[in-house]
Design an enzyme around this catalytic site. Structure first.
Site, PDB file in Angstrom:
ATOM      1  N   LYS A 147       0.810  -0.971  -0.148  1.00 49.24           N
ATOM      2  CA  LYS A 147       0.095  -0.066   0.008  1.00 49.24           C
ATOM      3  C   LYS A 147       0.893   1.301   0.026  1.00 49.24           C
ATOM      4  O   LYS A 147       1.472   1.694   1.085  1.00 49.24           O
ATOM      5  CB  LYS A 147      -0.908   0.116   1.421  1.00 49.24           C
TER       6      LYS A 147
ATOM      7  N   GLY B 192       6.201   4.905   8.342  1.00 44.11           N
ATOM      8  CA  GLY B 192       5.904   6.037   8.306  1.00 44.11           C
ATOM      9  C   GLY B 192       5.850   6.950   9.797  1.00 44.11           C
ATOM     10  O   GLY B 192       6.701   6.782  10.489  1.00 44.11           O
ATOM     11  N   SER B 193       4.636   7.682   9.823  1.00 45.37           N
ATOM     12  CA  SER B 193       4.784   8.557  11.305  1.00 45.37           C
ATOM     13  C   SER B 193       4.504   7.652  12.606  1.00 45.37           C
ATOM     14  O   SER B 193       4.201   6.553  12.325  1.00 45.37           O
ATOM     15  CB  SER B 193       3.593   9.674  11.295  1.00 45.37           C
ATOM     16  N   THR B 194       5.108   8.134  13.454  1.00 50.17           N
ATOM     17  CA  THR B 194       5.203   7.322  14.805  1.00 50.17           C
ATOM     18  C   THR B 194       3.697   7.216  15.277  1.00 50.17           C
ATOM     19  O   THR B 194       3.279   6.308  15.896  1.00 50.17           O
ATOM     20  CB  THR B 194       6.052   8.290  15.915  1.00 50.17           C
TER      21      THR B 194
ATOM     22  N   GLY C 105       2.169   4.446  13.359  1.00 47.95           N
ATOM     23  CA  GLY C 105       2.749   3.093  13.696  1.00 47.95           C
ATOM     24  C   GLY C 105       2.241   2.702  14.935  1.00 47.95           C
ATOM     25  O   GLY C 105       2.088   1.620  15.326  1.00 47.95           O
TER      26      GLY C 105
ATOM     27  N   GLU D 283       9.066   1.524  11.050  1.00 45.29           N
ATOM     28  CA  GLU D 283      10.235   2.462  10.611  1.00 45.29           C
ATOM     29  C   GLU D 283       9.501   3.667  10.716  1.00 45.29           C
ATOM     30  O   GLU D 283       8.728   4.090   9.982  1.00 45.29           O
ATOM     31  CB  GLU D 283      10.868   2.238   9.453  1.00 45.29           C
TER      32      GLU D 283
HETATM   33  P1  NAD Z   1       2.003   8.408   7.502  1.00 47.92           P
HETATM   34  O1  NAD Z   1       2.222   7.715   8.830  1.00 47.92           O
HETATM   35  O2  NAD Z   1       0.917   9.463   7.284  1.00 47.92           O
HETATM   36  O3  NAD Z   1       1.741   7.544   6.187  1.00 47.92           O
HETATM   37  C1  NAD Z   1       2.690   6.460   5.885  1.00 47.92           C
HETATM   38  C2  NAD Z   1       1.618   5.453   5.467  1.00 47.92           C
HETATM   39  O4  NAD Z   1       0.676   4.840   6.254  1.00 47.92           O
HETATM   40  C3  NAD Z   1       0.859   5.827   4.035  1.00 47.92           C
HETATM   41  O5  NAD Z   1       0.779   4.762   3.195  1.00 47.92           O
HETATM   42  C4  NAD Z   1      -0.649   5.996   4.812  1.00 47.92           C
HETATM   43  O6  NAD Z   1      -1.384   6.164   3.763  1.00 47.92           O
HETATM   44  C5  NAD Z   1      -0.688   5.010   5.643  1.00 47.92           C
HETATM   45  N1  NAD Z   1      -1.800   5.012   6.806  1.00 47.92           N
HETATM   46  C6  NAD Z   1      -2.177   6.307   7.251  1.00 47.92           C
HETATM   47  N2  NAD Z   1      -2.977   5.998   8.343  1.00 47.92           N
HETATM   48  C7  NAD Z   1      -2.898   4.485   8.445  1.00 47.92           C
HETATM   49  C8  NAD Z   1      -3.619   3.720   8.926  1.00 47.92           C
HETATM   50  N3  NAD Z   1      -4.570   4.190  10.064  1.00 47.92           N
HETATM   51  N4  NAD Z   1      -3.533   2.384   9.055  1.00 47.92           N
HETATM   52  C9  NAD Z   1      -2.397   1.961   8.146  1.00 47.92           C
HETATM   53  N5  NAD Z   1      -1.898   2.486   7.435  1.00 47.92           N
HETATM   54  C10 NAD Z   1      -2.137   3.948   7.590  1.00 47.92           C
HETATM   55  O7  NAD Z   1       3.598   9.020   7.061  1.00 47.92           O
HETATM   56  P2  NAD Z   1       3.848   9.894   5.819  1.00 47.92           P
HETATM   57  O8  NAD Z   1       3.264  11.467   6.228  1.00 47.92           O
HETATM   58  O9  NAD Z   1       3.765   9.211   4.647  1.00 47.92           O
HETATM   59  O10 NAD Z   1       5.338   9.958   5.989  1.00 47.92           O
HETATM   60  C11 NAD Z   1       6.210  10.589   6.754  1.00 47.92           C
HETATM   61  C12 NAD Z   1       6.650  10.077   8.200  1.00 47.92           C
HETATM   62  O11 NAD Z   1       7.310   8.686   7.825  1.00 47.92           O
HETATM   63  C13 NAD Z   1       7.610  10.630   8.881  1.00 47.92           C
HETATM   64  O12 NAD Z   1       7.240  10.695  10.100  1.00 47.92           O
HETATM   65  C14 NAD Z   1       8.774  10.235   8.619  1.00 47.92           C
HETATM   66  O13 NAD Z   1      10.064  10.353   9.680  1.00 47.92           O
HETATM   67  C15 NAD Z   1       8.429   8.782   8.331  1.00 47.92           C
HETATM   68  N6  NAD Z   1       9.467   8.197   7.872  1.00 47.92           N
HETATM   69  C16 NAD Z   1       9.962   7.372   8.443  1.00 47.92           C
HETATM   70  C17 NAD Z   1      11.078   6.306   7.773  1.00 47.92           C
HETATM   71  C18 NAD Z   1      11.858   5.462   8.740  1.00 47.92           C
HETATM   72  O14 NAD Z   1      12.575   4.664   7.841  1.00 47.92           O
HETATM   73  N7  NAD Z   1      12.110   5.376   9.794  1.00 47.92           N
HETATM   74  C19 NAD Z   1      11.458   6.499   6.364  1.00 47.92           C
HETATM   75  C20 NAD Z   1      10.476   7.366   5.885  1.00 47.92           C
HETATM   76  C21 NAD Z   1       9.610   8.070   6.581  1.00 47.92           C
END
Ligand code: NAD
Length: 479
Positions: free
Chosen positions: A175, A228-230, A233, A250
């Site tokens: 996804k 994605g975001s904490t 996560g 991550e």
């Molecule tokens: P996000 O958490 O908003 O989204 C990440 C993914 O999760 C997207 O595909 C989104 O559609 C999906 N998502 C959103 N809500 C969900 C839910 N309830 N259940 C399952 N999936 C869901 O993050 P973002 O804005 O796309 O990315 C930015 C964040 O990602 C930042 O905090 C950044 O630090 C982090 N990030 C971490 C790493 C790492 O390796 N540690 C790498 C890249 C980005």
């Protein structure tokens, strides 16, 4: 290849969302509409997961590792053959500078090659046990894995989840983020063209809010590999708990860049801007907290600001461009709000922080000085082109301040004193650290965070382990 993929890729075919829903995409460099891409519903997701399970049971899990490797090498080859198209899509979709986009697509190919090569050498153990007989371990695939990826590095992160998961014999439902689905959808098609059986890799674009919970909670999903975001996560961790599902997360970061006076600090000053402003600061590993030893603060800042001024902020299609736009209008506004709050509290923007006079969601990279430990800009992940600078005098106190962060993903330490390098590297709480360098990601090495930056590791052979269950078998010598 389709010029711009606009449908879901399920069971080796393009198909619209069952309810016809679409997400409009905008090119962030031009603010012009780019495409409308199918937004999966829970019904589409159910189909994708169930047929991934069938593909898993139908033979992929039992294929010899060498045969799976052949398919993975084929995927790498097709990625390389389509590198320019994929890079152009990434550039138009999220404003990624074209030179970076090409590097990231090539990185995706390398990741497939690494796991194609690695899986044939991925062995269990034989273990001497007390009572004779024979004990051995097997690494068995898990089943259907959900790979959920963000919008900042859409292609390499998709590859570093999909490649080891497939290599280990799993099926994957990928996804992508709703803002950045294009290269992930292409990956589905290329993998199929390279001989991956239908259903083994399903790509469902759509909003996390609409389908995320259903994906995580689907009973056939055995593992969730999330970047994605904490906040999201943490939600995934909670939703996965009742089923004791495997997770790797991550998450966010607020990584330190520590410059000691005994280092080649001029080189640190020259290279530090791109350690935070690359990808317009939308990087989980961005070195966004700069700790500078007080005795060199003034000349260091002068060099840092000069190096920041030299950065090429321009049309991401130009090969010279280093900094493109932010991904969306909302992301730029969020970054500007941090800057406005800091300035209202009396902090100084030494350079940048303004919108250039052009279309697109651009923002000049900003250096913030005079920052205090309690400031939001110092504590929180801004995810934009802003670096905050604070001086330090005492090594131990500085490490205490670094480790007070809830995050622990990455970081850099600049020193020519070997003892200090070893001491500081041992004490800093982060999953990834570089000494006299800003690199964080190596295909061959584990990548991931401490504390609220995540659990589990991507990349390296550790990622392969993370997509398997470990089974121990004992054979009695005699009945
Ligand atoms: P996000 O958490 O908003 O989204 C990440 C993914 O999760 C997207 O595909 C989104 O559609 C999906 N998502 C959103 N809500 C969900 C839910 N309830 N259940 C399952 N999936 C869901 O993050 P973002 O804005 O796309 O990315 C930015 C964040 O990602 C930042 O905090 C950044 O630090 C982090 N990030 C971490 C790493 C790492 O390796 N540690 C790498 C890249 C980005």
């Amino acid at each position: 290849m389709k010029p711009i993929p606009t449908d879901l890729f399920i069971n080796g075919e393009w198909r619209p969302a069952a309810d016809g829903a679409k997400t409009p995409l905008v090119n962030p460099a031009t603010e012009e509409p780019l495409a409308e891409v199918a937004a999966a519903s829970v019904a589409d997701l159910g189909l994708a997961v169930e047929s991934a399970q069938q593909a898993f049971d139908g033979g992929w899990r039992d294929l010899a590792p060498g045969k799976r490797a052949e398919v993975l090498f084929g995927i790498a080859r097709l990625i390389r053959e389509n590198l320019k198209t994929l890079a152009a899509l990434e550039c138009a979709n999220i404003g990624k500078p074209i030179t970076d986009a090409r590097d990231e697509i090539a990185l995706g190919a390398r990741i497939f090659e690494y796991y194609a090569g690695g899986v044939s050498r991925f062995c269990g153990q034989t273990i001497p046990v007390a009572r004779g007989g024979f004990d051995y371990t097997l690494r068995t695939p898990m089943g259907v894995v959900a790979a959920i990826v963000p919008w900042n590095f859409p292609f390499p992160i998709a590859c570093w989840k999909v490649a080891p998961a497939l290599a280990a014999g799993n099926a994957v439902v990928l996804k992508p983020a709703s803002l950045s689905p294009l290269t992930a959808l292409m990956l589905g098609q290329l993998a199929h063209a390279a001989g991956l059986p239908s259903g083994v890799l399903q790509v469902v674009s759509g909003s996390g809010q609409a389908i995320g919970d259903a994906l995580v909670q689907h009973p056939l999903i055995r593992k969730i590999s999330f970047t994605g975001s904490t906040a999201v996560g943490a939600r995934i961790m909670a939703l996965a708990a009742p089923g004791i599902k495997r997770i790797s997360l991550e998450l966010g970061g607020k990584s330190p860049n520590i410059v000691f006076a005994d280092s080649d600090w001029r080189r640190a000053a020259e290279t530090s801007p791109m350690s935070v402003f690359a990808n317009t600061g939308q990087d989980c590993c961005a070195r966004s907290r700069l700790f500078v030893e007080r005795s060199i603060l003034e000349p260091f800042l002068e060099a840092l600001v000069a190096a920041t001024r030299k950065l090429v902020v321009d049309d991401p299609l130009r090969p010279e461009t280093q900094i493109g736009p932010l991904v969306s209008a909302g992301q730029r506004e969020s970054v500007e709000a941090y800057l406005a709050e800091a300035q209202a509290a009396g902090r100084t923007v030494a350079v940048g922080g303004v919108r250039p006079k052009r279309k697109g969601y651009f923002l000049e990279p900003a250096v913030l000085v005079g920052v205090e430990p309690g400031d939001r800009c110092w504590q929180e992940e801004i995810f934009g082109p802003v670096v905050c600078v604070r001086p330090f005098e005492d090594e131990a106190a500085m490490i205490g301040e670094v480790n007070a962060s809830p995050y622990g993903l990455s970081g850099s330490v600049w020193t020519d004193n070997l003892s200090r390098a070893l001491r500081v590297a041992r004490q800093i709480e982060s999953g990834v650290l570089s000494i006299n360098s800003h690199s964080s990601v190596h295909v061959e090495a584990p990548f991931g965070g401490f504390k609220q930056s995540g659990v589990g590791r991507d990349l390296g052979m550790q990622a392969l382990e993370g997509y398997t269950e470990l089974k121990n078998v004992y054979i009695a010598e005699s009945p």
